[in-house]
Design a protein around this motif. Structure first.
Motif, PDB file in Angstrom:
ATOM      1  N   VAL A 210      -2.297   3.753   2.542  1.00  0.00           N
ATOM      2  CA  VAL A 210      -2.664   2.373   2.763  1.00  0.00           C
ATOM      3  C   VAL A 210      -3.010   1.764   1.735  1.00  0.00           C
ATOM      4  CG1 VAL A 210      -3.679  -0.018   3.806  1.00  0.00           C
ATOM      5  CG2 VAL A 210      -3.445   2.200   5.196  1.00  0.00           C
ATOM      6  N   VAL A 211      -1.958   0.247   1.099  1.00  0.00           N
ATOM      7  CA  VAL A 211      -2.516  -0.182  -0.523  1.00  0.00           C
ATOM      8  C   VAL A 211      -3.108  -1.304  -0.070  1.00  0.00           C
ATOM      9  CG1 VAL A 211      -1.119  -1.344  -2.145  1.00  0.00           C
ATOM     10  CG2 VAL A 211      -0.169   0.816  -0.502  1.00  0.00           C
ATOM     11  N   TRP A 212      -4.349  -1.372   0.181  1.00  0.00           N
ATOM     12  CA  TRP A 212      -5.180  -2.247  -0.181  1.00  0.00           C
ATOM     13  C   TRP A 212      -4.856  -3.119  -1.837  1.00  0.00           C
ATOM     14  CZ3 TRP A 212     -11.232  -3.415  -1.840  1.00  0.00           C
ATOM     15  CH2 TRP A 212     -11.285  -4.259  -1.567  1.00  0.00           C
ATOM     16  N   MET A 213      -4.407  -4.510  -1.523  1.00  0.00           N
ATOM     17  CA  MET A 213      -3.828  -6.014  -2.746  1.00  0.00           C
ATOM     18  C   MET A 213      -5.374  -6.844  -2.451  1.00  0.00           C
ATOM     19  SD  MET A 213      -0.087  -6.052  -2.323  1.00  0.00           S
ATOM     20  CE  MET A 213       0.071  -6.485  -3.660  1.00  0.00           C
ATOM     21  N   ARG A 214      -5.382  -7.432  -3.111  1.00  0.00           N
ATOM     22  CA  ARG A 214      -6.003  -8.910  -3.869  1.00  0.00           C
ATOM     23  C   ARG A 214      -5.829  -9.281  -5.179  1.00  0.00           C
ATOM     24  NH1 ARG A 214     -10.969 -10.543  -1.480  1.00  0.00           N
ATOM     25  NH2 ARG A 214     -11.011  -8.780  -0.259  1.00  0.00           N
ATOM     26  N   GLU A 215      -5.194 -10.874  -4.873  1.00  0.00           N
ATOM     27  CA  GLU A 215      -4.910 -11.725  -5.547  1.00  0.00           C
ATOM     28  C   GLU A 215      -3.543 -10.732  -6.885  1.00  0.00           C
ATOM     29  OE1 GLU A 215      -9.096 -12.553  -8.333  1.00  0.00           O
ATOM     30  OE2 GLU A 215      -9.961 -13.978  -6.469  1.00  0.00           O
ATOM     31  N   GLY A 216      -2.479 -10.232  -5.761  1.00  0.00           N
ATOM     32  CA  GLY A 216      -1.267  -9.704  -6.559  1.00  0.00           C
ATOM     33  C   GLY A 216      -1.457  -8.691  -6.990  1.00  0.00           C
ATOM     34  N   GLN A 217      -2.879  -8.280  -7.300  1.00  0.00           N
ATOM     35  CA  GLN A 217      -2.902  -6.280  -7.827  1.00  0.00           C
ATOM     36  C   GLN A 217      -2.937  -5.373  -6.839  1.00  0.00           C
ATOM     37  OE1 GLN A 217      -5.746  -7.209 -11.096  1.00  0.00           O
ATOM     38  NE2 GLN A 217      -4.766  -6.474 -12.028  1.00  0.00           N
ATOM     39  N   ILE A 218      -3.147  -3.953  -7.039  1.00  0.00           N
ATOM     40  CA  ILE A 218      -3.585  -3.119  -5.567  1.00  0.00           C
ATOM     41  C   ILE A 218      -5.016  -2.860  -6.450  1.00  0.00           C
ATOM     42  CG2 ILE A 218      -3.286  -1.013  -5.605  1.00  0.00           C
ATOM     43  CD1 ILE A 218       0.062  -1.460  -6.129  1.00  0.00           C
ATOM     44  N   CYS A 219      -5.490  -3.074  -5.476  1.00  0.00           N
ATOM     45  CA  CYS A 219      -7.587  -2.457  -5.581  1.00  0.00           C
ATOM     46  C   CYS A 219      -7.485  -1.449  -5.254  1.00  0.00           C
ATOM     47  CB  CYS A 219      -8.187  -3.622  -4.687  1.00  0.00           C
ATOM     48  SG  CYS A 219      -7.950  -5.287  -4.790  1.00  0.00           S
ATOM     49  N   ARG A 220      -6.721  -0.510  -4.229  1.00  0.00           N
ATOM     50  CA  ARG A 220      -7.117   0.686  -3.422  1.00  0.00           C
ATOM     51  C   ARG A 220      -5.891   1.055  -2.833  1.00  0.00           C
ATOM     52  NH1 ARG A 220     -12.769   3.105  -1.829  1.00  0.00           N
ATOM     53  NH2 ARG A 220     -12.245   5.623  -1.403  1.00  0.00           N
ATOM     54  N   ILE A 221      -5.655   3.191  -3.036  1.00  0.00           N
ATOM     55  CA  ILE A 221      -4.536   2.766  -2.983  1.00  0.00           C
ATOM     56  C   ILE A 221      -5.160   4.080  -1.803  1.00  0.00           C
ATOM     57  CG2 ILE A 221      -2.099   4.344  -2.646  1.00  0.00           C
ATOM     58  CD1 ILE A 221      -1.679   2.854  -4.305  1.00  0.00           C
ATOM     59  N   PHE A 222      -5.694   4.147   0.099  1.00  0.00           N
ATOM     60  CA  PHE A 222      -5.924   5.474   0.671  1.00  0.00           C
ATOM     61  C   PHE A 222      -4.941   5.892   1.449  1.00  0.00           C
ATOM     62  CE2 PHE A 222      -8.562   1.645   0.328  1.00  0.00           C
ATOM     63  CZ  PHE A 222      -9.622   1.509   0.802  1.00  0.00           C
ATOM     64  N   SER A 223      -5.154   7.208   1.500  1.00  0.00           N
ATOM     65  CA  SER A 223      -3.981   8.204   2.355  1.00  0.00           C
ATOM     66  C   SER A 223      -4.635   7.901   3.909  1.00  0.00           C
ATOM     67  CB  SER A 223      -4.894   9.569   2.407  1.00  0.00           C
ATOM     68  OG  SER A 223      -5.795   9.451   3.392  1.00  0.00           O
ATOM     69  N   GLY A 224      -4.217   7.553   5.236  1.00  0.00           N
ATOM     70  CA  GLY A 224      -3.706   6.905   5.714  1.00  0.00           C
ATOM     71  C   GLY A 224      -5.369   7.647   6.917  1.00  0.00           C
ATOM     72  N   ALA A 225      -5.379   9.100   6.756  1.00  0.00           N
ATOM     73  CA  ALA A 225      -6.839   9.361   7.048  1.00  0.00           C
ATOM     74  C   ALA A 225      -7.888   9.064   6.930  1.00  0.00           C
ATOM     75  CB  ALA A 225      -6.821  10.831   6.615  1.00  0.00           C
ATOM     76  N   GLU A 226      -8.026   8.952   5.224  1.00  0.00           N
ATOM     77  CA  GLU A 226      -8.855   8.027   4.610  1.00  0.00           C
ATOM     78  C   GLU A 226      -9.436   6.497   4.973  1.00  0.00           C
ATOM     79  OE1 GLU A 226      -9.565   9.967   0.042  1.00  0.00           O
ATOM     80  OE2 GLU A 226      -8.464   7.590   0.623  1.00  0.00           O
ATOM     81  N   PHE A 227      -8.210   6.101   5.412  1.00  0.00           N
ATOM     82  CA  PHE A 227      -8.387   4.193   5.971  1.00  0.00           C
ATOM     83  C   PHE A 227      -8.825   4.015   7.720  1.00  0.00           C
ATOM     84  CE2 PHE A 227      -6.583   0.393   7.396  1.00  0.00           C
ATOM     85  CZ  PHE A 227      -7.096  -0.510   5.800  1.00  0.00           C
ATOM     86  N   ALA A 228      -8.393   5.290   8.409  1.00  0.00           N
ATOM     87  CA  ALA A 228      -8.986   5.291  10.017  1.00  0.00           C
ATOM     88  C   ALA A 228     -10.181   5.481   9.776  1.00  0.00           C
ATOM     89  CB  ALA A 228      -7.889   6.580  10.077  1.00  0.00           C
ATOM     90  N   ALA A 229     -10.707   5.658   9.141  1.00  0.00           N
ATOM     91  CA  ALA A 229     -11.817   6.312   9.077  1.00  0.00           C
ATOM     92  C   ALA A 229     -13.272   5.613   8.733  1.00  0.00           C
ATOM     93  CB  ALA A 229     -12.225   7.823   7.838  1.00  0.00           C
ATOM     94  N   LEU A 230     -12.704   3.613   7.807  1.00  0.00           N
ATOM     95  CA  LEU A 230     -13.389   3.390   6.949  1.00  0.00           C
ATOM     96  C   LEU A 230     -14.542   2.612   8.043  1.00  0.00           C
ATOM     97  CD1 LEU A 230     -10.765   1.231   4.793  1.00  0.00           C
ATOM     98  CD2 LEU A 230     -12.987   2.946   4.178  1.00  0.00           C
ATOM     99  N   SER A 231     -15.870   2.187   7.641  1.00  0.00           N
ATOM    100  CA  SER A 231     -16.555   1.621   8.826  1.00  0.00           C
ATOM    101  C   SER A 231     -15.789   0.134   9.646  1.00  0.00           C
ATOM    102  CB  SER A 231     -17.304   1.849   9.022  1.00  0.00           C
ATOM    103  OG  SER A 231     -18.185   0.353   7.861  1.00  0.00           O
ATOM    104  N   PRO A 232     -15.830  -0.299  11.063  1.00  0.00           N
ATOM    105  CA  PRO A 232     -15.836  -1.999  10.713  1.00  0.00           C
ATOM    106  C   PRO A 232     -16.376  -2.274   9.927  1.00  0.00           C
ATOM    107  CG  PRO A 232     -16.013  -0.457  12.920  1.00  0.00           C
ATOM    108  CD  PRO A 232     -16.992   0.607  11.913  1.00  0.00           C
TER     109      PRO A 232
END
Length: 487
Positions: A210-232
Motif C-alpha cells: 500500500v502506497v500512502w501519498m500526500r501532496e504529490g509525494q510518496i510518504c511511505r510504502i507498507f506491506s499488505g500485512a503492515e497496513f492491515a495491522a494499523l489501528s483505526p
C-alpha cells in the motif's frame, strides 16, 4: 512491469501533480495507491496507461517505464494491449449502447480473433455473474452496474496490467465483494494490478503493498500485512479510510424536536416504468425536519427513483405525498427540494465555482458572505475562479454539497454524497448533513458507504430486490444492526 525513477509531472497551467516518485511494481503484484484527495494517486495511474503525456499535457521529469516502454516515447496505442483501465466515471470509457457489444469492444479494438473474443465474452459473463445484465442497454444501468461492466470489458480483453481508479466508488456490498473476488482471480492468474482507492476494507487481505501519498509525494510504502495491522486511530490521523469495518464506532443520532419543522407523509406509493413491472410498491412512511433518513438497497433496486418521485421529478404510478398535511404537486415538490445527484457533472453548469454557488441567489444581500463561508468550509477557496470541470471528482462532490448548504431548501436529497471522497472529506460531509438537519432540514441519504452511514441515520428505509420497502422510524431503527442491511 512498472518503474518510476525520480519521476515528476506538473499539469500545464497548474502547480499540481507529483514529484520525485520512486516506485517499482513487480509482475503479479497488487498495489494500492491511497491518500487524501489531490495527493497524486490518479496522476500516477494516468502515467501507467499513457494518458500522461498523450492526453494530459504538462512537464515531465525523471523516468517512467511500463513493460519496458518509456511513457514519453510511446503512443497510447502501444500500451493498450498490455494495460487496461477502469475509470472512476465508467461512462467516459463506453463506446457502444448495449452490454453485449460493450464487453468485447476493447478486445475488438486490439484485433483479437473472433473465436477468441467469443470465448473471452462467455468466460467473463460466467465468472463475473453478468448474465442478468447481458441484454441490457448501457443507459438503463445503475452507476454501480456501469462500473461492473467497465471492469468486465477490461477483463474480457485479457491485458497484463490492470489500472483501476476508485473502482468501488458506486458499488453496493455485493458488487464490492464481486470486485474483490475478481481482483483475487487476477492475482492468481499472475496479473499486475494498480488501484487508486479511498475505500480500503475490501483490499485488506489482497494488497501486496500500500502506497500512502500526500501532496504529490510518496510518504511511505507498507506491506499488505503492515497496513492491515494499523489501528483505526492511526488511519484516521493520516486521513485514511478504515480497513476493518467491524471496528467502526457508531452512535444513535439524537433528534431534537424543531418547532415548525416540515412534515412529509407518503401513503401507498408505487412506481413502474411504462410496460414494466412495479419497481417498488405500497410505500408508506412519515418523517419531519431534523431527521436524516437513510435509503439502502442493492444496485438497481430503485433508491434513486424513489427520491426522484419524492422530489417531483417522476410521477408515481399510485399513492399520495403530503407536506404538512396537505397534498403537494410535482411542481411544488421540485420547488421545495434540492438534490445532490450521483453524477455531479450533470449538476454543475456555471463558468466558475463561485458563479455556481451564486446562481439563483443573486438577490440575496448576504450571498457573498455565504459563498465565502462554504468555500472555506469545503476547502474550495483556492478554486473559486476555477471552472467546475477542472476540479477532481472529490472536489466536485464537495462543491455539490456546498450547493445544498447554500440552497436554503428544507427537503434535501443526497445520492452517494461520499463517492470519491477521502476520510477527512467524508467526515466533513457527514457533519454538514448533521448541521443541515439541526437547522430543520429533512435529509434523505442514499449511500453504499457503510463507513459513512454508521452513526449518521436517524431512521432507515430499505428497498429489497423484490420491490418491497420497509421503513424504520427513529424508535425502531437500531444503528448497531445497520451493517446487516449492507451485507
Amino acid at each position: 512491469m512498472i518503474r518510476f525513477e525520480h519521476f515528476g509531472f506538473t499539469y500545464e497551467n497548474s502547480g499540481l501533480g507529483v514529484k520525485d516518485v520512486d516506485l517499482t511494481v513487480q509482475p503479479g503484484e497488487l498495489i494500492v495507491l491511497t491518500g487524501p484527495s489531490g495527493c497524486g494517486k490518479t496522476t500516477l495511474t494516468r502515467c501507467i496507461n499513457s494518458l500522461i503525456p498523450d492526453f494530459y499535457e504538462g512537464t515531465i521529469t525523471g523516468c517512467c517505464t511500463v513493460c519496458g516502454m518509456d511513457v514519453t516515447r510511446q503512443e497510447t496505442g502501444d500500451s493498450s494491449a498490455k494495460v487496461g483501465s477502469v475509470f472512476q466515471d465508467p461512462r467516459s470509457q463506453f463506446f457502444t449502447m448495449q452490454v453485449r457489444t460493450e464487453l468485447p469492444f476493447p478486445g475488438e479494438n486490439l484485433g483479437l480473433h473472433r473465436k477468441t473474443l467469443q470465448g473471452n465474452l462467455q468466460k467473463t459473463v460466467s465468472e463475473l455473474s453478468l448474465q442478468p445484465l447481458l441484454d441490457r442497454s448501457i443507459f438503463a444501468l445503475s452507476s454501480g452496474e456501469k462500473q461492473k461492466i467497465a471492469t468486465a470489458s477490461v477483463y474480457a480483453a485479457g491485458v497484463e496490467i490492470y489500472v483501476l481508479d476508485e473502482p468501488s466508488a458506486n458499488l453496493d456490498w455485493d458488487g464490492t465483494e464481486q470486485l474483490r473476488q475478481l481482483l483475487e482471480k487476477l492475482k492468481k492468474q499472475g496479473k499486475t494490478v494498480v488501484i487508486s482507492e479511498h475505500k480500503l476494507y475490501y483490499l485488506r487481505f489482497l494488497a501486496d503493498r500500500v502506497v500512502w501519498m500526500r501532496e504529490g509525494q510518496i510518504c511511505r510504502i507498507f506491506s499488505g500485512a503492515e497496513f492491515a495491522a494499523l489501528s483505526p486511530q492511526t488511519l484516521t490521523q493520516w486521513g485514511l479510510r478504515q480497513t476493518n469495518l467491524s471496528k467502526i464506532s457508531w452512535a444513535h443520532p439524537k433528534i431534537e424536536t424543531i418547532q415548525g419543522a416540515i412534515r412529509l407523509e407518503v401513503s401507498d406509493l408505487s412506481f413502474h416504468y411504462p410496460g414494466g413491472k412495479p419497481l417498488w410498491q405500497d410505500v408508506s412512511f412519515s418523517c419531519r425536519g431534523g431527521e436524516i433518513v437513510g435509503i439502502v438497497g442493492k444496485n438497481g433496486a430503485g433508491k434513486t427513483t424513489l427520491c426522484r418521485v419524492l422530489m417531483g421529478l417522476e410521477k408515481p404510478s399510485a399513492g399520495a405525498i403530503r407536506l404538512n398535511g396537505k397534498g403537494i404537486s410535482k411542481r411544488q415538490r421540485r420547488r421545495e427540494s434540492f438534490s445532490v445527484v450521483q453524477d455531479v457533472d450533470y449538476q454543475l453548469i456555471a463558468g466558475s465555482v463561485a458563479e455556481e454557488l451564486l446562481m439563483g441567489h443573486e438577490r440575496d444581500p448576504d450571498i457573498e458572505e455565504k459563498i465565502n463561508r462554504v468555500l472555506h468550509q469545503f476547502s474550495l477557496s483556492d478554486y473559486a475562479d476555477s471552472h467546475p470541470t477542472e476540479l477532481s471528482g472529490g472536489q466536485k462532490q464537495r462543491l455539490s454539497i456546498a450547493l445544498a448548504c447554500i440552497s436554503g431548501k428544507k427537503t434535501l436529497f443526497f445520492d452517494e454524497p461520499t463517492s470519491g471522497l477521502d476520510a477527512a472529506n467524508m467526515a466533513l460531509v457527514r457533519s454538514s448533513i448533521f448541521h443541515l438537519a439541526e437547522s430543520g432540514c429533512l435529509c434523505f441519504v442514499i449511500t453504499h458507504d457503510y463507513e459513512f452511514a454508521a452513526g449518521l441515520f436517524t431512521s432507515l428505509l430499505t428497498i429489497g430486490q423484490d420491490g418491497t420497502v420497509h421503513y424504520q422510524d427513529s424508535a425502531e431503527y437500531d444503528p448497531g444492526q445497520l451493517i446487516q442491511y449492507y451485507q
